[in-house]
Motif scaffolding. Structure first.
Motif, mmCIF file in Angstrom:
data_model
loop_
_atom_site.group_PDB
_atom_site.id
_atom_site.type_symbol
_atom_site.label_atom_id
_atom_site.label_comp_id
_atom_site.label_asym_id
_atom_site.label_seq_id
_atom_site.Cartn_x
_atom_site.Cartn_y
_atom_site.Cartn_z
ATOM 1 N N ASN A 20 -24.089 16.380 -64.762
ATOM 2 C CA ASN A 20 -23.004 17.357 -64.831
ATOM 3 C C ASN A 20 -22.145 17.339 -63.569
ATOM 4 O OD1 ASN A 20 -21.878 19.695 -66.360
ATOM 5 N ND2 ASN A 20 -22.387 20.781 -64.476
ATOM 6 N N ASP A 21 -22.643 16.764 -62.482
ATOM 7 C CA ASP A 21 -21.894 16.659 -61.221
ATOM 8 C C ASP A 21 -21.403 15.228 -61.015
ATOM 9 O OD1 ASP A 21 -21.373 18.985 -59.920
ATOM 10 O OD2 ASP A 21 -22.972 18.824 -58.442
ATOM 11 N N GLN A 22 -20.910 14.616 -62.074
ATOM 12 C CA GLN A 22 -20.599 13.195 -62.008
ATOM 13 C C GLN A 22 -19.492 12.868 -62.989
ATOM 14 O OE1 GLN A 22 -24.020 10.815 -63.002
ATOM 15 N NE2 GLN A 22 -22.934 8.877 -62.922
ATOM 16 N N PHE A 23 -18.654 11.884 -62.633
ATOM 17 C CA PHE A 23 -17.745 11.283 -63.607
ATOM 18 C C PHE A 23 -17.760 9.780 -63.378
ATOM 19 C CE2 PHE A 23 -13.730 9.866 -65.438
ATOM 20 C CZ PHE A 23 -13.845 10.430 -66.696
ATOM 21 N N ASN A 24 -18.180 9.030 -64.394
ATOM 22 C CA ASN A 24 -18.397 7.588 -64.243
ATOM 23 C C ASN A 24 -19.298 7.334 -63.027
ATOM 24 O OD1 ASN A 24 -16.938 7.181 -66.545
ATOM 25 N ND2 ASN A 24 -15.076 6.539 -65.528
ATOM 26 N N THR A 25 -18.869 6.537 -62.053
ATOM 27 C CA THR A 25 -19.726 6.282 -60.890
ATOM 28 C C THR A 25 -19.495 7.266 -59.760
ATOM 29 O OG1 THR A 25 -18.120 4.735 -59.943
ATOM 30 C CG2 THR A 25 -19.809 3.801 -61.393
ATOM 31 N N THR A 26 -18.579 8.217 -59.934
ATOM 32 C CA THR A 26 -18.290 9.196 -58.881
ATOM 33 C C THR A 26 -19.294 10.336 -58.946
ATOM 34 O OG1 THR A 26 -15.932 8.675 -58.909
ATOM 35 C CG2 THR A 26 -16.573 10.782 -57.958
ATOM 36 N N ILE A 27 -20.016 10.566 -57.850
ATOM 37 C CA ILE A 27 -21.038 11.607 -57.787
ATOM 38 C C ILE A 27 -20.476 12.756 -56.962
ATOM 39 C CG2 ILE A 27 -23.461 12.111 -57.300
ATOM 40 C CD1 ILE A 27 -22.980 9.708 -59.207
ATOM 41 N N VAL B 143 -13.536 6.474 -38.541
ATOM 42 C CA VAL B 143 -14.755 6.303 -39.343
ATOM 43 C C VAL B 143 -15.161 4.842 -39.373
ATOM 44 C CG1 VAL B 143 -15.674 6.412 -41.692
ATOM 45 C CG2 VAL B 143 -14.391 8.355 -40.765
ATOM 46 N N PHE B 144 -14.194 3.972 -39.553
ATOM 47 C CA PHE B 144 -14.499 2.541 -39.648
ATOM 48 C C PHE B 144 -14.755 1.914 -38.283
ATOM 49 C CE2 PHE B 144 -12.154 3.695 -43.474
ATOM 50 C CZ PHE B 144 -13.046 3.260 -44.429
ATOM 51 N N ALA B 145 -14.248 2.535 -37.232
ATOM 52 C CA ALA B 145 -14.587 2.069 -35.886
ATOM 53 C C ALA B 145 -16.044 2.391 -35.562
ATOM 54 C CB ALA B 145 -13.665 2.724 -34.860
ATOM 55 N N ARG B 146 -16.556 3.492 -36.105
ATOM 56 C CA ARG B 146 -17.933 3.910 -35.824
ATOM 57 C C ARG B 146 -18.960 3.167 -36.670
ATOM 58 N NH1 ARG B 146 -15.972 9.202 -36.580
ATOM 59 N NH2 ARG B 146 -17.378 9.422 -38.367
ATOM 60 N N HIS B 147 -18.567 2.720 -37.863
ATOM 61 C CA HIS B 147 -19.559 2.193 -38.811
ATOM 62 C C HIS B 147 -19.252 0.756 -39.203
ATOM 63 C CE1 HIS B 147 -21.499 6.055 -39.518
ATOM 64 N NE2 HIS B 147 -20.316 6.598 -39.694
ATOM 65 N N THR B 148 -20.256 -0.098 -39.129
ATOM 66 C CA THR B 148 -20.155 -1.409 -39.750
ATOM 67 C C THR B 148 -20.352 -1.241 -41.257
ATOM 68 O OG1 THR B 148 -22.525 -1.878 -39.606
ATOM 69 C CG2 THR B 148 -21.141 -2.481 -37.694
ATOM 70 N N LEU B 149 -20.019 -2.276 -42.005
ATOM 71 C CA LEU B 149 -20.260 -2.197 -43.437
ATOM 72 C C LEU B 149 -21.749 -2.201 -43.759
ATOM 73 C CD1 LEU B 149 -17.215 -2.595 -43.516
ATOM 74 C CD2 LEU B 149 -17.528 -4.118 -45.474
ATOM 75 N N ALA B 150 -22.536 -2.852 -42.894
ATOM 76 C CA ALA B 150 -23.997 -2.797 -43.073
ATOM 77 C C ALA B 150 -24.486 -1.360 -42.945
ATOM 78 C CB ALA B 150 -24.685 -3.693 -42.054
ATOM 79 N N ASP B 151 -23.929 -0.604 -41.976
ATOM 80 C CA ASP B 151 -24.280 0.816 -41.852
ATOM 81 C C ASP B 151 -23.930 1.567 -43.137
ATOM 82 O OD1 ASP B 151 -25.016 0.423 -39.198
ATOM 83 O OD2 ASP B 151 -23.056 1.058 -38.417
ATOM 84 N N LEU B 152 -22.722 1.356 -43.612
ATOM 85 C CA LEU B 152 -22.216 2.117 -44.753
ATOM 86 C C LEU B 152 -22.974 1.794 -46.029
ATOM 87 C CD1 LEU B 152 -18.417 1.843 -43.930
ATOM 88 C CD2 LEU B 152 -19.797 3.930 -43.843
ATOM 89 N N ARG B 153 -23.524 0.595 -46.124
ATOM 90 C CA ARG B 153 -24.303 0.261 -47.316
ATOM 91 C C ARG B 153 -25.589 1.072 -47.407
ATOM 92 N NH1 ARG B 153 -22.089 -5.019 -46.456
ATOM 93 N NH2 ARG B 153 -23.856 -5.679 -45.166
ATOM 94 N N GLY B 154 -25.986 1.713 -46.317
ATOM 95 C CA GLY B 154 -27.138 2.607 -46.355
ATOM 96 C C GLY B 154 -26.811 4.002 -46.846
ATOM 97 N N PHE B 155 -25.529 4.301 -47.025
ATOM 98 C CA PHE B 155 -25.110 5.608 -47.525
ATOM 99 C C PHE B 155 -25.319 5.660 -49.050
ATOM 100 C CE2 PHE B 155 -22.054 7.611 -44.296
ATOM 101 C CZ PHE B 155 -22.634 6.956 -43.222
ATOM 102 N N SER B 156 -25.549 6.849 -49.570
ATOM 103 C CA SER B 156 -25.583 7.033 -51.019
ATOM 104 C C SER B 156 -24.163 6.979 -51.571
ATOM 105 C CB SER B 156 -26.212 8.380 -51.376
ATOM 106 O OG SER B 156 -25.347 9.439 -50.981
ATOM 107 N N ASP B 157 -24.051 6.820 -52.875
ATOM 108 C CA ASP B 157 -22.733 6.851 -53.521
ATOM 109 C C ASP B 157 -22.001 8.146 -53.181
ATOM 110 O OD1 ASP B 157 -22.895 4.382 -55.120
ATOM 111 O OD2 ASP B 157 -24.476 5.415 -56.196
ATOM 112 N N HIS B 158 -22.712 9.244 -53.239
ATOM 113 C CA HIS B 158 -22.130 10.554 -52.950
ATOM 114 C C HIS B 158 -21.629 10.632 -51.520
ATOM 115 C CE1 HIS B 158 -22.658 14.723 -51.394
ATOM 116 N NE2 HIS B 158 -21.988 15.023 -52.490
#
Length: 773
Positions: free
Chosen positions: A652-659, A88-103
């Protein structure tokens, strides 16, 4: 035109079939095995493992099923079949991952291998555990300890928390902020001041003996659903529940118990609150003063007939400050109370009558009271109400804050505190032969302030999603890379892992439901719940990866790599023998943890005691203290034309920052988080349309531009002048300076904002309007 009867809503009860469907949906999404599902049957039971979700207590007379909807979601989320492997980390830079939603970040799955950030490729790359510990230790040894911060979330065990705090102090600082600083620090400060102890006074048995339960700012159905069992039983025997909350939460209106087959088949609901009053955000001080004023008037009338409502003998013997508070009540005008609270005098007096007629009453609250600029006064006035009738220090009565994360209260108990006066430092010095630092450390707000000023060299995080959870979110993300070292200990990827210091490590740990087999047999750890009971916990599942380490082993290895040798601190032994750490906790806190190891699996947990429950007041005055608030509103700012008060909410589908997903079933909101909830009358008054996209701008008077764009207008039953939206997506609107004045708890429940039209502009935070496939 928007109509009030067209508001988004959920007509079903809390619990019931909806709860079972919610669990099934998450189980399917996470692809958990049948064995993982079976593990739920050992959750919250003696000899099993403690839920990683809320801190509600465990029953001694447990039933076949002791998990709730969100507790099951938390466990299944942890036991997911998805894995964030090295590929997963070989495929994605952190810049890529910052475009992902929290979920979507967390849906990548469990972290499987220790990682080091490589700035040249903007990727996490694999490293060995030995390399990680050696490099982190080297960096920490070269730093000024007081310029480092050791943060922890609320789920680490008592044993790990004790070692974490000891590590920090042996290293040379008290910079130990934790998630309590962002939620219930107001509770700790206020209750310590007014009754002499920083936690609630109620135990589970009290709910069998109370005549009235008052709720302020607590959403039971989503945040602590197992609590619904006690509420249902209380109502069935005649106890009355009165609720004050800006939002009508279904978990305090009605429920169906999934463990009652007849109710499930028939659809018969248990009505919970006999009165439900939608107070304005920040109007709780006014409401509470109104309730106290009604009690005072009822006592005046009763004394004319040689009776009394107020417990004058209790007040004379056990309290101080009542005369000033009484004078304040008599001087208050009902019109001012009504204006600030948004609740009529008749409604407040009706609620007050329930309190007057109840022999025993319990006051319950959540972050709806703590997260305001005058949260201290909220809670102190609530305690005043209970003291007026002697409702602290007897069976069936008391003050009961409902904590969030599963061990957030326990961490403070065993030393996670930035205030040295709260920790037995002399005892630590004696046990471990070192000189603990005596200077006050940084709490969460102070740590953020120091990071923004460039005064922090390293941030080491034991769990959590700090950058997503704090106020001033965008400025914090911009300042974060100026630190030399950042280290994150975690089970899954989140946004805080994607913004790093110059040197950064991501260290994967075991989940609580997984076996710690460092010595070949499962290790035992422990937690403290909201009612001050301590429970043992043993992981049951095979770890997600052979390269994972337990939190206590990671902490111990970090300490070994950083600190000079000390024969009184055998870190390696402690990682292999958590029972030895419990012996140390007992030696450090002998009154609360007597016979710790022997009592570890006591059904229902063992109670560590509470002086105020015995009417022993460890306050400055030696008595319970009435506080006289000068203000009526807890917001800390004035009303102004077109200024709204924003409440941030969890779904209701969340706990703290976890979605976990995009269903806020108990509010009738599905498939989206990019919403601004506002009542239909306000929508019409502003000339807005349902579904229109708007920008929300912070209206703090500090000339800083804070805004979130692209929020969809959604009609919802809220008081006038109030809007609501989801946490953490709306955290960029919260100023860091906007916090409780006594505790520095951020004021997430009353943020001044304005609404601006912006057509079809999209959200400015990543992926929040994009449900995962």
């Amino acid at each position: 035109m928007a109509k009030r009867d067209e508001t988004v809503t959920y007509d079903g009860p809390a619990g019931g079939w909806g709860s079972l469907r919610g669990i099934a949906e998450i189980a399917g999404k996470e692809g958990v095995s049948a064995g993982a599902m079976a593990t739920l049957l050992e959750q919250n039971k003696p000899g099993g493992f403690a839920c990683v979700s809320c801190a509600w207590t465990k029953r001694a007379n447990h039933k076949a099923v002791e998990f709730c909807e969100n507790g099951a979601k938390a466990t299944l989320w942890e036991l997911t079949s998805r894995k964030a492997t090295l590929d997963v980390f070989a495929r994605h830079t952190l810049a890529d991952l910052r475009g992902f939603s929290d979920h979507d970040l967390e849906q990548l799955g469990r972290l499987t291998h220790p990682l080091r950030y490589d700035s040249r490729s903007d990727r996490y790359i694999p490293c060995s555990w030995d390399e990680a510990f050696a490099e982190i230790g080297k960096e920490l040894r070269a730093m000024e300890p007081k310029k480092t911060v050791f943060y922890t979330s609320g789920r680490a065990s008592l044993e790990t928390s004790y070692c974490w705090a000891l590590f920090a102090r042996a290293y040379g600082h008290n910079n130990l902020p934790d998630s309590s600083n962002m939620c219930h620090e107001t509770t700790s400060v206020t209750l310590k001041k007014v009754i002499g102890s920083p936690v609630g006074t109620v135990v589970l048995d009290d709910f069998d003996h109370c005549d009235a339960l008052f709720f302020f700012g607590q959403n039971t159905g989503t945040n602590s659903p197992r609590f619904l069992h006690q509420l249902q039983a209380a109502v069935r025997r005649g106890c009355k529940i009165v609720t004050f909350n800006p939002v009508r939460e279904r978990g305090l209106e009605s429920m169906i118990n999934p463990q009652e087959p007849t109710a499930m088949v028939s659809g018969h609901e248990t009505a919970l609150s006999c009165q439900y009053h939608q107070v304005k955000p920040g109007g709780d001080i006014a409401v509470l003063l109104g309730l106290c004023k009604h009690v005072l008037a009822a006592d005046d009338a009763a004394r004319a007939d040689d009776r009394q409502i107020i417990d004058h003998a209790f007040i004379a013997e056990h309290t101080t400050g009542f005369e000033a508070f009484e004078a304040r009540l008599r001087s208050l005008d009902w019109s001012d109370i009504e204006e600030v609270s948004g609740v009529t005098r008749a409604a407040i007096e009706a609620a007050g009558t329930v309190y007057v007629e109840a022999e025993n009453a319990i006051g319950i609250y959540g972050m709806g009271l703590t997260q305001h600029m005058h949260g201290f006064e909220n809670i102190a006035t609530y305690v005043n109400l209970l003291l007026m009738k002697g409702n602290i220090g007897r069976k069936g009565a008391g003050i009961s804050p409902v904590r969030g994360h599963s061990n957030v209260q326990g961490q403070r108990t065993v030393g996670i505190a930035e205030k040295p006066e709260l920790v037995p430092l002399d005892r630590l010095a004696e046990l471990f032969d070192f000189a603990p630092p005596r200077e006050k450390g940084m709490n969460t707000v102070e740590a953020c302030e120091a990071i923004l000023k460039g005064e922090v060299s390293a941030f080491i995080s034991l769990g959590g999603n700090f950058l997503r959870a704090v106020p001033e979110q965008r400025a914090m993300e911009e300042a974060w890379p100026r630190m030399r070292l950042t280290v994150q200990i975690a089970t899954k990827l989140n946004r805080s892992h994607l913004i790093n210091g110059e040197i950064a490590y991501l260290l994967p740990c075991l989940g609580r439901s997984e076996m710690d087999l460092l010595t070949g047999k499962p290790q035992v750890v422990s937690m403290e719940d909201s009612l001050s009971c301590v429970h043992g916990s043993v992981g049951k599942r095979t770890p997600a990866s052979k390269d994972l380490k337990s939190e206590i082993e990671i902490v111990s290895r970090l300490a070994e790599a950083t600190l000079p040798p000390n024969p009184n601190m055998p870190w390696g032994n402690w990682a292999r023998d958590t029972a030895a750490v419990r012996d140390l906790i007992e030696k450090t806190y002998p009154d609360e943890f007597r016979d710790f190891n022997a009592r570890l699996f006591t059904p229902g947990g063992f109670y560590r005691g509470h002086p105020a429950r015995e009417r022993q007041w460890k306050t400055e005055s030696g008595k319970a203290e009435f506080v006289t608030p000068e203000m009526l509103s807890a917001t800390g700012y004035q009303t102004a034309p077109e200024r709204f008060t924003l409440i941030t909410l969890r779904s209701n589908d969340q706990f703290n920052t976890t979605i976990y997903g995009y269903s806020d079933r108990l509010r009738g909101i599905e498939g989206k988080r990019d919403v601004l909830l506002i009542n239909p009358g306000e929508i019409d008054r502003l000339g807005l349309a349902v579904g229109e996209r708007v920008t929300v701008v912070c209206d703090a008077e500090d000339d800083i531009d804070r805004r979130v764009t692209g929020l969809e207008i959604m009609p919802f039953d809220l008081p006038d002048g109030c809007v609501a939206g989801y946490y953490p997506e709306l955290n960029p609107l919260v100023p860091l300076s906007h916090h409780d004045r006594a505790s520095k708890t951020p004021a997430y429940k009353s943020v001044p904002v304005r609404i601006k039209r912006n057509g079809e502009a999209r959200l400015s935070f990543p992926g929040a309007d994009k449900p995962s496939s």
